[in-house]
Design a protein around this motif. Structure first.
Motif, PDB file in Angstrom:
ATOM      1  N   ALA A  10       0.856  -1.193   0.000  1.00  0.00           N
ATOM      2  CA  ALA A  10       0.000   0.000   0.000  1.00  0.00           C
ATOM      3  C   ALA A  10       0.886   1.234   0.000  1.00  0.00           C
ATOM      4  N   TYR A  11       0.554   2.206  -0.844  1.00  0.00           N
ATOM      5  CA  TYR A  11       1.262   3.485  -0.822  1.00  0.00           C
ATOM      6  C   TYR A  11       0.805   4.322   0.362  1.00  0.00           C
ATOM      7  N   GLU A  12      -0.460   4.120   0.763  1.00  0.00           N
ATOM      8  CA  GLU A  12      -1.009   4.828   1.909  1.00  0.00           C
ATOM      9  C   GLU A  12      -1.718   3.819   2.805  1.00  0.00           C
ATOM     10  N   PRO A  13      -1.718   4.040   4.116  1.00  0.00           N
ATOM     11  CA  PRO A  13      -2.425   3.124   5.023  1.00  0.00           C
ATOM     12  C   PRO A  13      -3.893   2.980   4.630  1.00  0.00           C
ATOM     13  N   ASP A  14      -4.380   1.744   4.703  1.00  0.00           N
ATOM     14  CA  ASP A  14      -5.796   1.426   4.436  1.00  0.00           C
ATOM     15  C   ASP A  14      -6.183   1.638   2.975  1.00  0.00           C
ATOM     16  N   ARG A  15      -5.181   1.800   2.078  1.00  0.00           N
ATOM     17  CA  ARG A  15      -5.478   1.902   0.643  1.00  0.00           C
ATOM     18  C   ARG A  15      -4.559   0.927  -0.098  1.00  0.00           C
ATOM     19  N   PRO A  16      -4.847  -0.375   0.008  1.00  0.00           N
ATOM     20  CA  PRO A  16      -3.965  -1.388  -0.583  1.00  0.00           C
ATOM     21  C   PRO A  16      -3.934  -1.313  -2.104  1.00  0.00           C
ATOM     22  N   VAL A  17      -2.742  -1.476  -2.657  1.00  0.00           N
ATOM     23  CA  VAL A  17      -2.559  -1.524  -4.108  1.00  0.00           C
ATOM     24  C   VAL A  17      -2.423  -2.977  -4.567  1.00  0.00           C
ATOM     25  N   LEU A  18      -1.764  -3.796  -3.752  1.00  0.00           N
ATOM     26  CA  LEU A  18      -1.669  -5.237  -3.989  1.00  0.00           C
ATOM     27  C   LEU A  18      -2.161  -5.946  -2.737  1.00  0.00           C
ATOM     28  N   GLN A  19      -2.938  -7.018  -2.943  1.00  0.00           N
ATOM     29  CA  GLN A  19      -3.536  -7.703  -1.813  1.00  0.00           C
ATOM     30  C   GLN A  19      -3.289  -9.211  -1.890  1.00  0.00           C
ATOM     31  N   ASN A  20      -2.401  -9.694  -1.035  1.00  0.00           N
ATOM     32  CA  ASN A  20      -2.226 -11.124  -0.813  1.00  0.00           C
ATOM     33  C   ASN A  20      -1.976 -11.900  -2.114  1.00  0.00           C
ATOM     34  N   LEU A  21      -1.019 -11.437  -2.909  1.00  0.00           N
ATOM     35  CA  LEU A  21      -0.705 -12.084  -4.184  1.00  0.00           C
ATOM     36  C   LEU A  21       0.185 -13.297  -3.972  1.00  0.00           C
ATOM     37  N   SER A  22      -0.193 -14.423  -4.578  1.00  0.00           N
ATOM     38  CA  SER A  22       0.633 -15.629  -4.546  1.00  0.00           C
ATOM     39  C   SER A  22       0.602 -16.283  -5.918  1.00  0.00           C
ATOM     40  N   PHE A  23       1.771 -16.507  -6.489  1.00  0.00           N
ATOM     41  CA  PHE A  23       1.888 -17.227  -7.758  1.00  0.00           C
ATOM     42  C   PHE A  23       3.333 -17.637  -7.957  1.00  0.00           C
ATOM     43  N   ARG A  24       3.555 -18.571  -8.889  1.00  0.00           N
ATOM     44  CA  ARG A  24       4.892 -19.033  -9.234  1.00  0.00           C
ATOM     45  C   ARG A  24       5.057 -18.963 -10.742  1.00  0.00           C
ATOM     46  N   ILE A  25       6.239 -18.585 -11.201  1.00  0.00           N
ATOM     47  CA  ILE A  25       6.585 -18.610 -12.616  1.00  0.00           C
ATOM     48  C   ILE A  25       7.803 -19.516 -12.760  1.00  0.00           C
ATOM     49  N   ALA A  26       7.663 -20.574 -13.532  1.00  0.00           N
ATOM     50  CA  ALA A  26       8.731 -21.561 -13.680  1.00  0.00           C
ATOM     51  C   ALA A  26       9.792 -21.057 -14.655  1.00  0.00           C
TER      52      ALA A  26
END
Length: 241
Positions: A10-26
């Motif tokens: 988040a750039y600012e508190p309580d304003r998330p830009v990315l949320q709980n991202l999970s992935f893999r790239i082989a």
């Protein structure tokens, strides 16, 4: 090769830009990163390059990204900026291509070998001593890609590589991307280009990963794309799902 584990930012508190991202790239995968403006694509790239720091874990080739490993990881990642003018800062293509290898400690002889090998591979020998300010948009984009490849990265990150190109130069860039053996993560609104260059797509919306799967499967899903403020690629527009 690249792994995100529960990454948020988040750039600012309580304003998330990315949320709980999970992935893999082989290793060797070519992955398209798509989403409407504001989805979080550019921020994801910045976190991967260590330009921003969020929560969660990011690993590159098994090494966790942190202050201690940042230099090592950046050697493995080549980043082609959306605006080539922000990347090509030396007077000539040759000087730009030599800059990173020399700063990585290579001898001038070895750096020149890399430069010549990349230019020959891409068919760009005639650009070697050209001045950057005299290149066309397509030539400059190709030179920017060549500059990154001279670093011999293990993965190539690209931000809108086909933007502002005429059809001829766009096709050259697409063919070049397809020929690269490196792991590739390509962020773009050009879904036809993603269809041509990527085997897999990550679809983001409002900082979340909403779809991850085979490129044609996701890009032919009209309902999914429209729900996330996107449209079918032009070449698939006649299909519905």
């Amino acid at each position: 090769m690249i792994q995100f584990q529960n990454v948020s930012f988040a750039y600012e508190p309580d304003r998330p830009v990315l949320q709980n991202l999970s992935f893999r790239i082989a290793p060797g995968e070519s992955v398209g990163l798509i989403g409407a403006n504001g989805a979080g694509k550019s921020t994801l790239m910045k976190l991967l390059l260590g330009l921003r720091q969020g929560e969660g874990r990011i690993l590159v080739d098994g090494t966790e990204l942190n202050k201690a490993s940042l230099s090592e990881i950046r050697r493995k990642l080549g980043y082609v900026l959306q605006n080539s003018d922000n990347q090509m800062f030396m007077p000539t293509v040759y000087e730009d291509m030599m800059f990173a290898p020399l700063n990585y400690g290579l001898s001038r002889e070895e750096a020149e070998r890399r430069v010549d090998a990349v230019l020959e591979r891409l068919g760009l020998e005639d650009l070697k001593h050209r001045h950057n300010h005299k290149l066309s948009g397509g030539e400059k984009r190709m030179a920017a890609i060549a500059t990154i490849l001279a670093m011999e990265p293990e993965a190539v990150l690209m931000d809108e590589p086909s933007s502002a190109l005429d059809p001829y130069n766009r096709r050259i860039v697409i063919n070049t991307i397809r020929s690269l053996p490196q792991t590739k993560l390509i962020a773009s609104h050009d879904l036809d280009m993603i269809l041509d260059t990527c085997d897999r797509v990550l679809l983001m919306s409002k900082g979340q990963l909403v779809a991850d799967g085979p490129t044609e499967e996701i890009l032919s899903d009209r309902a999914l794309l429209e729900a996330n403020r996107m449209e079918l690629p032009f070449c698939l527009a006649g299909r519905t799902k």
